[in-house]
Design an enzyme around this catalytic site. Structure first.
Site, PDB file in Angstrom:
ATOM      1  N   CYS A  86       0.744  -1.194  -0.207  1.00  0.00           N
ATOM      2  CA  CYS A  86      -0.036  -0.130   0.060  1.00  0.00           C
ATOM      3  C   CYS A  86       0.500   1.440   0.190  1.00  0.00           C
ATOM      4  O   CYS A  86       1.810   1.184   0.815  1.00  0.00           O
ATOM      5  CB  CYS A  86      -0.748  -0.512   1.608  1.00  0.00           C
ATOM      6  SG  CYS A  86      -1.607  -1.094   1.479  1.00  0.00           S
ATOM      7  N   ASN A 263      -5.361   3.924   0.292  1.00  0.00           N
ATOM      8  CA  ASN A 263      -4.591   2.822  -1.020  1.00  0.00           C
ATOM      9  C   ASN A 263      -5.738   2.389  -1.888  1.00  0.00           C
ATOM     10  O   ASN A 263      -7.098   2.244  -1.826  1.00  0.00           O
ATOM     11  CB  ASN A 263      -3.987   1.415  -0.258  1.00  0.00           C
ATOM     12  CG  ASN A 263      -4.739  -0.010   0.506  1.00  0.00           C
ATOM     13  OD1 ASN A 263      -5.732   0.895   1.023  1.00  0.00           O
ATOM     14  ND2 ASN A 263      -4.408  -0.430   0.051  1.00  0.00           N
ATOM     15  N   PRO A 264      -5.758   1.561  -2.917  1.00  0.00           N
ATOM     16  CA  PRO A 264      -6.521   1.553  -4.057  1.00  0.00           C
ATOM     17  C   PRO A 264      -7.957   0.396  -3.369  1.00  0.00           C
ATOM     18  O   PRO A 264      -8.678   0.617  -4.159  1.00  0.00           O
ATOM     19  CB  PRO A 264      -5.934   0.278  -5.204  1.00  0.00           C
ATOM     20  CG  PRO A 264      -4.078   0.908  -5.016  1.00  0.00           C
ATOM     21  CD  PRO A 264      -3.994   0.801  -3.664  1.00  0.00           C
ATOM     22  N   CYS A 265      -7.831  -0.018  -2.288  1.00  0.00           N
ATOM     23  CA  CYS A 265      -8.918  -1.249  -2.128  1.00  0.00           C
ATOM     24  C   CYS A 265      -9.515  -0.118  -1.145  1.00  0.00           C
ATOM     25  O   CYS A 265     -10.734  -0.603  -0.243  1.00  0.00           O
ATOM     26  CB  CYS A 265      -8.410  -2.069  -1.643  1.00  0.00           C
ATOM     27  SG  CYS A 265      -8.708  -3.587  -3.358  1.00  0.00           S
ATOM     28  N   GLU A 267      -8.354   0.320   2.118  1.00  0.00           N
ATOM     29  CA  GLU A 267      -8.189  -0.540   3.990  1.00  0.00           C
ATOM     30  C   GLU A 267      -7.134   0.042   4.389  1.00  0.00           C
ATOM     31  O   GLU A 267      -6.914   0.059   5.944  1.00  0.00           O
ATOM     32  CB  GLU A 267      -8.012  -1.704   3.566  1.00  0.00           C
ATOM     33  CG  GLU A 267      -6.737  -2.447   4.016  1.00  0.00           C
ATOM     34  CD  GLU A 267      -6.744  -2.253   2.281  1.00  0.00           C
ATOM     35  OE1 GLU A 267      -5.568  -2.823   1.025  1.00  0.00           O
ATOM     36  OE2 GLU A 267      -7.333  -1.794   1.237  1.00  0.00           O
ATOM     37  N   THR A 410      -7.514 -10.163  -0.044  1.00  0.00           N
ATOM     38  CA  THR A 410      -6.735 -11.446   0.500  1.00  0.00           C
ATOM     39  C   THR A 410      -6.672 -12.336  -0.612  1.00  0.00           C
ATOM     40  O   THR A 410      -6.630 -13.373  -0.729  1.00  0.00           O
ATOM     41  CB  THR A 410      -7.079 -12.066   1.726  1.00  0.00           C
ATOM     42  OG1 THR A 410      -8.241 -12.394   1.412  1.00  0.00           O
ATOM     43  CG2 THR A 410      -6.660 -11.461   2.759  1.00  0.00           C
ATOM     44  N   GLY A 411      -6.707 -11.555  -2.265  1.00  0.00           N
ATOM     45  CA  GLY A 411      -6.572 -12.986  -3.090  1.00  0.00           C
ATOM     46  C   GLY A 411      -5.685 -13.685  -3.595  1.00  0.00           C
ATOM     47  O   GLY A 411      -6.326 -15.265  -2.902  1.00  0.00           O
TER      48      GLY A 411
END
Length: 732
Positions: A86, A263-265, A267, A410-411
């Site tokens: 991140c 950050n991009p997601c 969180e 968490t892919g």
């Protein structure tokens, strides 16, 4: 040492294993675990063997799984030791800053990180630029530039660069920003509107809202108009999400500094220049005999994981000095979990029940307590983070890390860990359709669901009906005990998704990455309800996704009437793709060096076009350009690559080629520039075919044919990302 599942091994081989100079895998999972443990333990002044053993134990047993950049970078001799996933970078309102940040972004992507920006400092479109007397292009055009750059750089060589763009609700270009993704563009960006308490108050009271830049009011709109625009756009395409700026600031460990970006997601709120490294505790492997969490093992795992992540901050090699300085100033780490759905199922608790939420809350509360206890102990042992005296912890609480807990996507981590549930999400669905080139189509069930059905003696005919529907809900032959627990994401009411996120957020230092899934029939009023509920419950941000609002998104159950494949008619030429993956190869010919770039579809490996340029030592530039154009045109015109290669290989020998070979020069295979190009294209095609066939048939969900993973399988929406169940790709 735990044995990886087949899918977990594929993730490890494709994304994390050390490779030799020829690109061949030269590291086992066990060796990679030792690599990470050794690097983290090297930060210890004493007892390095002890901590190396502790780190290897929790990672090797899949109790704790570090994030992708840690696996992909740390301890490798050919890569910078960059562990963070991140990043946030600042963008100022100057041409120099815009392009300097773009270069910094490329370096971050190269090292494996994703980047967030708050674009509110950029003057709105049409504003006067004093230095040139021209007009500013504005925020959205700048985002388009950054988005295009993301197509050129892979994150750590394993995934396309991902970004978050935030614009504050009072910026004069906010309407353009809200509508920016309605046409399907900006595929490498998540967008979120930065909403304040003042705006929400204006909305509640039916007031107007000024749009301001540098103290100047550019426009005034009813707050309700802006709000409805956000809701309608999210209903149409899933973007923008919302970041609640004041809620984030209230939890800021350094209250004197403004915290307005993630950050991009979403969180991980960060200051410009900061980064944060992530890791997940695997709840599915921490279940005791009574079906509940093994508290002693859980606390021990959390404690060791915190120390592991903190150590990596010290041994890390960051993309440039600003990031190293800002990251080490606050020492933020993001410990989270994956497999919450697995833990709830094994405990016999529905995801959408008060009991399930209470249990999830107890788990994350215990994680936060254990993580903070460890961080306090580390502060006594190694010292507080450098900005501690300016933090909310000073002077009462000595602590090593500015933040400790984050619930991140968490892919790949989930696939490695062998869980069914990604992070905080419920299982996606209990049944899927799996498509393979070899075995055709067949049904795949959630292993936990199938295990329960076998225990209760559910017949194959009933399972066939579950597979047809993609859900076990509403099937009277399914026992109540199964139906109440096994609910997929779309079986759960949006309010229950939000309630779970809110329960977890209570004990999370940073934020929670989650998707609030809505059915295709959801209305704009439903989305508005979600947004208002998220604000009232104190969430730091929210992402909603209505099923089918984007091409290629997931559809549960069978598609009885699949559309026919598109076939070109004679004379038709496919347009050039907006973006593609590519590779460049040097060819040594009789006329000098040629550089052949081959672009291909990231989802299938299908070659799309070529670019050919000459080196500085000669060659016919016009000839190579013409050859390149005609090859690309033929491909897009439907001519098979085999036919193109055959025609190029059939050309006469080139005198320059033969002369150079006669002098002993080491040339590329062939007898002319044309045949050398042909041989290399054929070789690349074979490499791509092998690469993509390794994954054929590994997908587990049914979607449209328009949006696929890089491994060729289908993607599902979770945690604010598109996730592949086959290879673990997380596309945010």
């Amino acid at each position: 040492m735990t044995q990886l599942t087949d899918a977990g091994q594929k993730v490890f081989n494709a994304r994390y294993a050390l490779r030799d100079e020829q690109g061949h895998i030269c590291e086992t999972f066990e060796q990679a675990v030792s690599r990470l443990a050794r690097v983290a333990a090297s930060a210890e002044k004493e007892a390095q063997p002890h901590w190396e053993e502790k780190f290897a134990s929790i990672i090797g047993d899949l109790l704790f799984v570090p994030s992708t950049p840690i696996w992909a970078n740390m301890g490798k001799p050919d890569r910078p030791w960059q562990p963070s996933a991140c990043f946030v970078l600042a963008v100022e309102d100057t041409l120099y800053s815009m392009y300097e940040t773009l270069l910094s972004t490329a370096l971050v992507f190269k090292s494996g990180g994703g980047v967030g920006y708050n674009f509110s400092t950029i003057r709105p479109r049409g504003s006067l630029v004093q230095s040139t007397k021209g007009k500013a292009s504005g925020v959205v055009e700048l985002i388009k530039l950054y988005n295009a750059s993301s197509n050129m750089v892979m994150q750590g060589g394993v995934r396309r660069g991902a970004s978050m763009g935030i614009l504050n609700i009072d910026h004069p270009e906010i309407m353009n920003f809200i509508h920016a993704k309605l046409d399907g563009g900006l595929t490498n960006f998540n967008l979120s509107v930065g909403v304040t308490d003042a705006f929400m108050q204006a909305l509640e009271q039916g007031e107007d809202w000024p749009l301001i830049f540098n103290g100047e009011v550019h426009d005034v709109l009813p707050a309700a108009v802006l709000w409805q625009s956000i809701v309608q756009s999210a209903h149409a395409c899933g973007d923008p999400g919302i970041i609640f700026l004041d809620t984030i600031q209230k939890a800021n460990p350094l209250p004197h500094k403004q915290l307005n970006c993630t950050n991009p997601c979403g969180e991980q709120p960060l200051f410009p220049g900061e980064s944060c490294l992530l890791g997940s505790v695997n709840l599915a492997r921490l279940i005791a005999e009574d079906g509940r969490i093994n508290r002693a093992l859980f606390k021990d795992t959390v404690s060791i994981a915190v120390r592991f992540l903190d150590n990596l901050i010290d041994v890390a090699e960051y993309p440039f000095p600003l990031i190293a300085e800002a990251t080490r100033a606050t020492r933020k780490i993001g410990l989270g979990f994956t497999g919450l759905a697995d833990a709830l199922i094994k405990a016999g608790l529905p995801y959408d029940s008060a009991e399930g939420r209470k249990y999830a809350g107890e788990i994350i509360e215990l994680m936060q307590q254990s993580a903070n206890d460890t961080s306090r102990a580390l502060a006594e042992e190694k010292g507080c983070f450098p900005e501690w005296e300016n933090s909310k912890f000073h002077p009462a609480e000595k602590i090593r890390n500015g933040t400790c807990v984050t619930i991140a996507p968490t892919g790949s981590v989930t696939t490695m860990a062998g869980c069914e549930g990604y992070g905080i999400e419920p299982i996606f669905a209990v049944a899927y359709k799996k498509s393979t080139n070899v075995a055709g189509d067949f049904e795949v069930f959630s292993p936990l669901f199938l295990e329960a059905c076998q225990l209760y003696g559910v017949s194959n005919s009933i399972l066939e009906e579950v597979a047809r529907r993609g859900t076990c809900q509403g099937i009277k032959e399914i026992p109540v005990e199964i139906a109440r627990i096994f609910k997929g994401a779309q079986d759960i009411a949006p309010a229950d998704h939000i309630l779970m996120q809110a329960e977890i957020q209570k004990h999370v230092d940073n934020a929670v990455s989650k998707t609030i899934n809505l059915p295709g029939a959801a209305t704009t009023e439903d989305i508005e309800t979600c947004y208002r509920m998220a604000y009232s419950l104190g969430l730091k941000g929210i992402t909603v996704f209505r099923d089918g609002c984007k091409e290629g998104t997931v559809t549960v159950g069978r598609q009885e009437d699949a559309p026919e494949k598109f076939v070109l008619r004679r004379g038709e030429i496919l347009p050039r793709p907006v973006s593609a993956h590519g590779m460049t190869h040097r060819l040594d010919t009789g006329c000098g060096k040629l550089y052949l770039t081959v672009n291909y579809q990231p989802d299938s490996g299908e070659i799309l076009e070529t670019f050919i340029t000459t080196g500085s030592d000669g060659g016919c530039l016009v000839y190579t350009e013409a050859t390149s154009r005609l090859i690309s045109l033929a491909i897009r015109g439907g001519i098979s690559l085999e036919e193109i290669v055959e025609q190029l290989q059939g050309t006469h020998s080139c005198p320059s080629y033969m002369l150079a070979k006669g002098k002993g020069k080491n040339l590329s295979q062939g007898k002319s520039c044309a045949s050398a190009i042909a041989y290399k294209i054929a070789e690349i095609k074979a490499e791509l075919k092998k690469q993509f066939s390794d994954y054929n048939g590994a997908g587990e969900i049914l979607v449209d044919d328009t949006l696929l993973c890089e491994c060729g399988e289908k993607l599902e929406r979770a945690e604010g990302c598109l996730i592949c169940r086959s290879c673990g790709l997380s596309k945010c």
